[in-house]
Scaffold this motif. Structure first.
Motif, PDB file in Angstrom:
ATOM      1  N   ALA A   1      61.921 102.140  35.927  1.00  0.00           N
ATOM      2  CA  ALA A   1      62.901 102.948  35.184  1.00  0.00           C
ATOM      3  C   ALA A   1      64.240 102.979  35.945  1.00  0.00           C
ATOM      4  CB  ALA A   1      62.314 104.324  34.947  1.00  0.00           C
TER       5      ALA A   1
ATOM      6  N   ARG B   1      59.303 111.213  42.384  1.00  0.00           N
ATOM      7  CA  ARG B   1      60.702 111.185  42.007  1.00  0.00           C
ATOM      8  C   ARG B   1      61.249 112.594  42.091  1.00  0.00           C
ATOM      9  NH1 ARG B   1      62.722 108.510  36.505  1.00  0.00           N
ATOM     10  NH2 ARG B   1      61.133 109.846  35.642  1.00  0.00           N
TER      11      ARG B   1
ATOM     12  N   GLY C   1      65.828 110.016  33.319  1.00  0.00           N
ATOM     13  CA  GLY C   1      65.199 108.868  33.967  1.00  0.00           C
ATOM     14  C   GLY C   1      64.032 108.309  33.191  1.00  0.00           C
ATOM     15  N   TYR C   2      63.932 108.625  31.885  1.00  0.00           N
ATOM     16  CA  TYR C   2      62.864 108.044  31.059  1.00  0.00           C
ATOM     17  C   TYR C   2      63.392 106.835  30.287  1.00  0.00           C
ATOM     18  CZ  TYR C   2      59.550 111.653  32.128  1.00  0.00           C
ATOM     19  OH  TYR C   2      58.674 112.454  32.806  1.00  0.00           O
ATOM     20  N   ILE C   3      62.484 105.854  30.126  1.00  0.00           N
ATOM     21  CA  ILE C   3      62.841 104.636  29.393  1.00  0.00           C
ATOM     22  C   ILE C   3      62.759 104.905  27.891  1.00  0.00           C
ATOM     23  CG2 ILE C   3      62.082 102.274  28.894  1.00  0.00           C
ATOM     24  CD1 ILE C   3      61.084 102.112  31.827  1.00  0.00           C
TER      25      ILE C   3
ATOM     26  N   MET D   1      56.072 101.606  35.078  1.00  0.00           N
ATOM     27  CA  MET D   1      57.431 101.774  34.575  1.00  0.00           C
ATOM     28  C   MET D   1      58.464 101.446  35.651  1.00  0.00           C
ATOM     29  SD  MET D   1      56.331 102.917  31.717  1.00  0.00           S
ATOM     30  CE  MET D   1      57.480 103.792  30.670  1.00  0.00           C
TER      31      MET D   1
ATOM     32  N   GLY E   1      56.720 107.267  27.155  1.00  0.00           N
ATOM     33  CA  GLY E   1      56.564 108.611  27.727  1.00  0.00           C
ATOM     34  C   GLY E   1      56.271 108.537  29.209  1.00  0.00           C
ATOM     35  N   ASP E   2      55.612 109.570  29.717  1.00  0.00           N
ATOM     36  CA  ASP E   2      55.285 109.614  31.147  1.00  0.00           C
ATOM     37  C   ASP E   2      53.967 108.874  31.371  1.00  0.00           C
ATOM     38  OD1 ASP E   2      54.032 110.573  33.648  1.00  0.00           O
ATOM     39  OD2 ASP E   2      55.865 111.751  33.788  1.00  0.00           O
ATOM     40  N   ALA E   3      54.049 107.730  32.023  1.00  0.00           N
ATOM     41  CA  ALA E   3      52.855 106.875  32.161  1.00  0.00           C
ATOM     42  C   ALA E   3      51.756 107.600  32.939  1.00  0.00           C
ATOM     43  CB  ALA E   3      53.234 105.570  32.849  1.00  0.00           C
ATOM     44  N   GLY E   4      52.118 108.287  34.018  1.00  0.00           N
ATOM     45  CA  GLY E   4      51.107 108.999  34.822  1.00  0.00           C
ATOM     46  C   GLY E   4      50.385 110.044  33.986  1.00  0.00           C
TER      47      GLY E   4
HETATM   48  N1  URA Z   1      58.262 107.005  34.484  1.00  0.00           N
HETATM   49  C1  URA Z   1      57.517 107.144  33.373  1.00  0.00           C
HETATM   50  O1  URA Z   1      56.339 107.458  33.465  1.00  0.00           O
HETATM   51  N2  URA Z   1      58.088 106.955  32.171  1.00  0.00           N
HETATM   52  C2  URA Z   1      59.375 106.601  32.036  1.00  0.00           C
HETATM   53  O2  URA Z   1      59.846 106.410  30.916  1.00  0.00           O
HETATM   54  C3  URA Z   1      60.149 106.461  33.213  1.00  0.00           C
HETATM   55  C4  URA Z   1      59.569 106.658  34.414  1.00  0.00           C
END
Ligand code: URA
Length: 209
Positions: free
Chosen positions: A135, A104, A192-194, A133, A199-202
């Motif tokens: 998003a 992204r 762009g976070y939900i 996610m 949080g950041d899934a990766g």
């Molecule tokens: N990607 C993520 O890892 N978390 C989000 O909240 C949105 C996009």
């Protein structure tokens, strides 16, 4: 909501709540995602076509019904989609796996492709695209655009979490693609976070933060 399947099984919801918590360790986050993906695989494969085969039990000949796992392709969107892959392969071990690498752009939030590798004969296959996610929806749309160019038999999208913005973007671009999710959260923030999200899934899967 048309074509949006909310998987509200108590086990799925319980595990998702554990994963959302900020103090969940990397190992427990990863294990829960694995377990959750296996449970979600049951739902997303519910309408898979079966064919009959002749078998022999210890007592007599009969027919049984089988899924052709070779016709199914899981496509994780790199990198967080990898966290869902093993859980799904647990229940469909014969599935093929394609990979699509997208990141992204932090300024535009648009998806930029850096890798694309699919199995052969995609026009005979059913594709399940996975990303924890959904998003902005930009990565999912870009991935499905590329996959559809290969004319697969069908495409589905599986995520853990989404939000109204992500659903609207994917619905607009690909109204024929069903979405399977464990939750539809409140909203997307300016980055762009939900929200409330997880949080950041990766980063949480790979322990990179
Ligand atoms: N990607 C993520 O890892 N978390 C989000 O909240 C949105 C996009």
């Amino acid at each position: 909501m048309d074509q949006v399947h909310l998987i509200d099984h108590p086990l799925v919801q319980h595990k998702l709540t554990l994963m959302r918590q900020k103090n969940a360790s990397t190992s427990s986050f990863r294990r829960l995602l694995d377990e959750l993906s296996t449970l979600m695989a049951y739902e997303v494969t519910r309408d898979m076509p079966l064919h009959e085969i002749e078998i022999e039990t210890p007592l007599e000949k009969t027919t049984g019904r089988m899924i052709d796992g070779k016709k199914l392709v899981f496509v994780p969107i790199l990198r967080a989609g990898l966290g869902i892959l093993d859980g799904m392969l647990n229940v469909v071990p014969g599935a093929r796996v394609g990979h699509i690498g997208l990141y992204r752009d932090p300024e535009t939030l648009q998806a930029v492709q850096y890798y694309f590798k699919m199995p052969s004969s995609m026009e005979e296959r059913d594709v399940i695209v996975v990303d924890p996610m959904l998003a902005t929806g930009n990565s999912a749309v870009a991935a499905i655009d590329r996959i559809k160019a290969l004319n697969p038999r069908s495409v589905k999208f599986v995520c853990l979490l989404t939000c109204p913005e992500g659903i609207a973007t994917l619905r607009r671009a690909h109204p024929d693609v069903p979405i399977y999710t464990a939750a539809i959260d409140r909203e997307l923030n300016d980055h762009g976070y939900i929200l409330p999200g997880l949080g950041d899934a990766g980063d949480r899967i790979f322990g990179t933060k």
